[in-house]
Design a protein around this motif. Structure first.
Motif, mmCIF file in Angstrom:
data_model
loop_
_atom_site.group_PDB
_atom_site.id
_atom_site.type_symbol
_atom_site.label_atom_id
_atom_site.label_comp_id
_atom_site.label_asym_id
_atom_site.label_seq_id
_atom_site.Cartn_x
_atom_site.Cartn_y
_atom_site.Cartn_z
ATOM 1 N N SER A 158 4.014 7.505 2.923
ATOM 2 C CA SER A 158 4.477 6.640 3.314
ATOM 3 C C SER A 158 4.213 5.308 2.132
ATOM 4 C CB SER A 158 4.138 6.689 4.698
ATOM 5 O OG SER A 158 2.454 6.224 5.349
ATOM 6 N N VAL A 159 4.797 4.240 2.922
ATOM 7 C CA VAL A 159 4.599 2.857 1.920
ATOM 8 C C VAL A 159 4.174 1.833 3.009
ATOM 9 C CG1 VAL A 159 5.853 3.635 0.486
ATOM 10 C CG2 VAL A 159 7.018 2.096 1.586
ATOM 11 N N ARG A 160 3.546 0.662 2.934
ATOM 12 C CA ARG A 160 3.003 -0.509 3.723
ATOM 13 C C ARG A 160 3.642 -1.630 3.099
ATOM 14 N NH1 ARG A 160 -1.230 -3.047 5.326
ATOM 15 N NH2 ARG A 160 -2.188 -2.224 3.874
ATOM 16 N N ALA A 171 4.060 -5.814 3.240
ATOM 17 C CA ALA A 171 3.549 -6.902 3.605
ATOM 18 C C ALA A 171 3.995 -7.497 5.174
ATOM 19 C CB ALA A 171 3.626 -8.118 2.666
ATOM 20 N N THR A 172 4.938 -7.134 5.790
ATOM 21 C CA THR A 172 4.673 -7.161 7.447
ATOM 22 C C THR A 172 4.462 -6.618 7.966
ATOM 23 O OG1 THR A 172 7.299 -6.754 6.465
ATOM 24 C CG2 THR A 172 6.611 -9.186 6.569
ATOM 25 N N GLY A 173 4.123 -5.387 7.898
ATOM 26 C CA GLY A 173 2.716 -4.847 8.408
ATOM 27 C C GLY A 173 3.743 -3.176 8.630
ATOM 28 N N GLU A 174 5.272 -3.024 8.288
ATOM 29 C CA GLU A 174 5.545 -2.053 8.651
ATOM 30 C C GLU A 174 5.103 -0.714 7.681
ATOM 31 O OE1 GLU A 174 6.697 -4.721 8.021
ATOM 32 O OE2 GLU A 174 8.769 -5.145 9.341
ATOM 33 N N GLU A 175 5.132 0.589 7.994
ATOM 34 C CA GLU A 175 5.014 1.371 7.550
ATOM 35 C C GLU A 175 6.250 2.378 7.828
ATOM 36 O OE1 GLU A 175 1.293 5.230 7.059
ATOM 37 O OE2 GLU A 175 0.973 3.535 7.387
ATOM 38 N N LEU A 176 6.376 2.943 6.558
ATOM 39 C CA LEU A 176 7.719 3.138 6.336
ATOM 40 C C LEU A 176 7.595 4.972 5.921
ATOM 41 C CD1 LEU A 176 10.369 1.109 5.079
ATOM 42 C CD2 LEU A 176 9.812 1.327 6.979
ATOM 43 N N SER A 177 7.767 6.387 6.605
ATOM 44 C CA SER A 177 7.575 7.328 5.780
ATOM 45 C C SER A 177 8.202 7.768 4.559
ATOM 46 C CB SER A 177 8.576 8.621 6.556
ATOM 47 O OG SER A 177 7.003 8.811 7.715
ATOM 48 N N VAL A 178 8.083 8.433 3.395
ATOM 49 C CA VAL A 178 9.405 8.464 2.098
ATOM 50 C C VAL A 178 9.996 9.890 2.078
ATOM 51 C CG1 VAL A 178 8.484 6.080 1.782
ATOM 52 C CG2 VAL A 178 7.453 7.964 1.297
ATOM 53 N N GLY A 179 10.612 10.123 1.436
ATOM 54 C CA GLY A 179 11.221 11.248 0.575
ATOM 55 C C GLY A 179 10.850 10.768 -1.092
ATOM 56 N N ASP A 180 10.968 10.385 -1.445
ATOM 57 C CA ASP A 180 10.547 9.931 -2.618
ATOM 58 C C ASP A 180 10.273 8.121 -3.003
ATOM 59 O OD1 ASP A 180 11.010 12.141 -4.935
ATOM 60 O OD2 ASP A 180 12.678 11.942 -3.556
ATOM 61 N N VAL A 181 9.269 8.025 -3.664
ATOM 62 C CA VAL A 181 9.246 6.499 -3.990
ATOM 63 C C VAL A 181 9.139 6.861 -5.924
ATOM 64 C CG1 VAL A 181 7.122 4.646 -4.056
ATOM 65 C CG2 VAL A 181 7.472 6.422 -2.056
ATOM 66 N N VAL A 182 10.309 5.257 -5.758
ATOM 67 C CA VAL A 182 10.623 4.993 -7.523
ATOM 68 C C VAL A 182 9.733 3.679 -7.371
ATOM 69 C CG1 VAL A 182 12.373 4.490 -9.394
ATOM 70 C CG2 VAL A 182 12.626 6.001 -7.373
ATOM 71 N N ASP A 229 0.875 -1.234 0.210
ATOM 72 C CA ASP A 229 0.490 -0.646 -0.270
ATOM 73 C C ASP A 229 0.665 1.400 -0.363
ATOM 74 O OD1 ASP A 229 -2.170 1.676 -0.558
ATOM 75 O OD2 ASP A 229 -2.846 1.710 2.325
ATOM 76 N N ILE A 230 0.316 2.594 -0.749
ATOM 77 C CA ILE A 230 0.900 3.603 -0.746
ATOM 78 C C ILE A 230 0.046 5.439 0.120
ATOM 79 C CG2 ILE A 230 1.771 5.050 -2.593
ATOM 80 C CD1 ILE A 230 2.969 2.533 -3.889
ATOM 81 N N ASN A 231 0.656 4.965 0.494
ATOM 82 C CA ASN A 231 0.130 6.625 1.406
ATOM 83 C C ASN A 231 -0.090 7.436 0.884
ATOM 84 O OD1 ASN A 231 -2.400 7.779 3.252
ATOM 85 N ND2 ASN A 231 -0.129 8.291 5.236
ATOM 86 N N ARG A 232 -0.788 8.291 0.088
ATOM 87 C CA ARG A 232 -0.700 9.441 -0.392
ATOM 88 C C ARG A 232 -1.549 10.850 -0.025
ATOM 89 N NH1 ARG A 232 -2.622 10.767 -6.574
ATOM 90 N NH2 ARG A 232 -3.746 12.592 -6.894
ATOM 91 N N ARG A 233 -1.456 11.876 0.570
ATOM 92 C CA ARG A 233 -2.178 12.904 0.900
ATOM 93 C C ARG A 233 -2.037 14.126 -0.296
ATOM 94 N NH1 ARG A 233 -0.067 13.053 7.314
ATOM 95 N NH2 ARG A 233 -0.999 10.578 7.502
ATOM 96 N N ALA A 234 -3.028 14.091 -1.492
ATOM 97 C CA ALA A 234 -3.580 15.436 -2.101
ATOM 98 C C ALA A 234 -2.208 14.641 -3.272
ATOM 99 C CB ALA A 234 -3.253 16.698 -1.503
ATOM 100 N N ASP A 235 -0.517 16.011 -3.059
ATOM 101 C CA ASP A 235 0.329 15.999 -4.152
ATOM 102 C C ASP A 235 1.489 15.379 -3.626
ATOM 103 O OD1 ASP A 235 0.864 17.604 -2.968
ATOM 104 O OD2 ASP A 235 1.192 19.104 -3.951
ATOM 105 N N ALA A 236 0.900 14.263 -2.794
ATOM 106 C CA ALA A 236 2.736 13.396 -2.465
ATOM 107 C C ALA A 236 2.593 12.389 -1.624
ATOM 108 C CB ALA A 236 3.115 14.480 -1.232
ATOM 109 N N VAL A 237 3.303 11.231 -2.070
ATOM 110 C CA VAL A 237 3.365 10.339 -1.030
ATOM 111 C C VAL A 237 3.834 10.523 -0.251
ATOM 112 C CG1 VAL A 237 4.423 8.286 -1.471
ATOM 113 C CG2 VAL A 237 2.941 8.632 -2.950
#
Length: 392
Positions: free
Chosen positions: A192-194, A196-207, A182-190
């Protein structure tokens, strides 16, 4: 920095970013590569035919390939002159496009002019010239061929891939055997990503470097991407009568392609009904060899009348349904979501230039070596195809 997918494209981006960080100090972020299958057994990278060519119709694609060829030639230097870095095996047997109708002959001639203007060694050969240099071809139904022996043929992409991963890790890149679900997006920016093992990671950029699964990854962020998995078949075979010289990668008018591969030969083709398949669907078509591939080979190269398949497999193209070319760069509205998708069979040979370009985009917010912006997502949003006529 989270890179979704750690095969050839993801590892290229990871390596080039890590090189900017370690050698030049131009990138100060951390890089995490998330790969769902660290064996890479079913990835497009593992099922590639490892070829390179400059015979494209669009100048940008030609320049991308020229950098790839230069990179392969100077691989040990590109690895920071690491004393253990190998010279990559290369076989410049070239590509041979064959035209059996005037329309395609005209396309080849037009493409050759573009290629020559950029320094490629492509030449148009008439049937007599082809028969003189490659007497094993049947050219009775051929109008012309387009051939280039300079920086075209096979290269050892597997070793390049292995070294990119190795050196990226050495420079601090972390590879994680996991999946982004899963990828958590708010308006015009991503945000965090979740995993498969449940952790959620904050991100600067996603490729997005997830190959044939690229549309699934984009969809997690609420974005649409015209990329789908399509099967391609590969056959290794031995011939009772071997050819007297290396066989260029020959693109027959039937769509079947064939080349030398060491002491044996490799052939391949698309299905007759070239449609999207399931992401895990790597089934072989058990009839296509007898019905399509072998008849085409025996007609074009009579010495291949007596041949025996020794190995076969199916792989996936990450197929861009709009225009069959890579989609690279930032999304036009979600600026920290970056694409490197839809290579449509060109990923291995284009990976050095794409890795370098994406790394520059992240570090400097611009392309500095080669402007890849014509291949950006904006054309997808506009439904404005990037025109390339030399697609296999």
């Amino acid at each position: 920095m989270v890179i979704v997918g750690g095969a050839m494209i993801g590892s290229s981006i990871a390596w080039f970013l890590s090189d900017l960080k370690s050698d030049k100090g131009d990138f100060d972020g951390s890089v995490l590569v998330v790969e769902r299958d660290p064996s890479y057994e079913n990835s497009s990278t593992s099922r590639t035919n490892s070829c390179m060519r400059q015979q494209f119709s669009n100048g940008l694609n030609i320049k991308i390939s020229q950098f790839g060829a230069e990179y392969v030639r100077n691989f040990a230097r590109c690895m920071g002159n690491d004393s253990e870095a190998p010279e990559l095996a290369v076989n410049h047997f070239g590509y041979m496009y064959l035209a059996s109708d005037q329309e395609f002959a005209d396309v080849l001639r037009c493409n050759q002019q573009v290629q020559r203007s950029l320094g490629a060694g492509t030449r148009i050969m008439n049937p007599g010239e082809i028969a003189s240099e490659y007497p094993f071809y049947n050219v009775e139904d051929i109008i012309c061929g387009s051939h280039n022996l300079v920086d075209e043929g096979y290269f050892d992409g597997g070793t390049m891939f292995e070294w990119w991963r190795r050196k990226a890790r050495h420079n601090g890149v972390e590879y994680l055997a996991n999946g982004v679900v899963d990828i958590n997006r708010r308006a015009d920016a991503v945000c965090s990503v979740r995993l498969a093992t449940g952790e959620e990671l904050s991100v600067g950029d996603v490729v997005n470097a997830s190959g044939p699964r690229a549309a699934l990854t984009a969809r997690m962020a609420g974005l649409e991407l015209p990329v789908e998995p399509r099967r391609r078949y590969t056959f290794m075979f031995d011939a009772a009568q071997r050819l007297e010289r290396d066989l260029p990668l020959t693109i027959d008018p039937t769509g079947v392609h064939v080349r030398s591969d060491g002491d044996v030969y490799m052939a391949g083709c698309a299905p007759d009904d070239d449609l999207a398949v399931d992401y895990d669907d790597l089934r072989m078509d058990r009839d296509i060899w007898e019905a399509k591939v072998w008849p085409a080979l025996a007609h074009r190269i009579p010495s291949f009348e007596r041949i025996k398949v020794t190995h076969q497999w199916a792989g996936h193209y990450a197929y861009n349904t709009l225009d069959h070319n890579v989609i690279v760069g930032r999304h036009n509205e979600v600026s920290n979501f970056i694409f490197a998708n839809g290579f449509s069979g060109h990923g291995l040979q284009q990976s050095p230039a794409i890795g370098r370009g994406v790394a520059e985009l992240i570090a400097y917010n611009e392309y500095r070596s080669l402007d890849l912006s014509p291949l950006g997502y904006e054309r997808i949003a506009r439904r404005d195809p990037f025109i390339e006529t030399a697609v296999i």
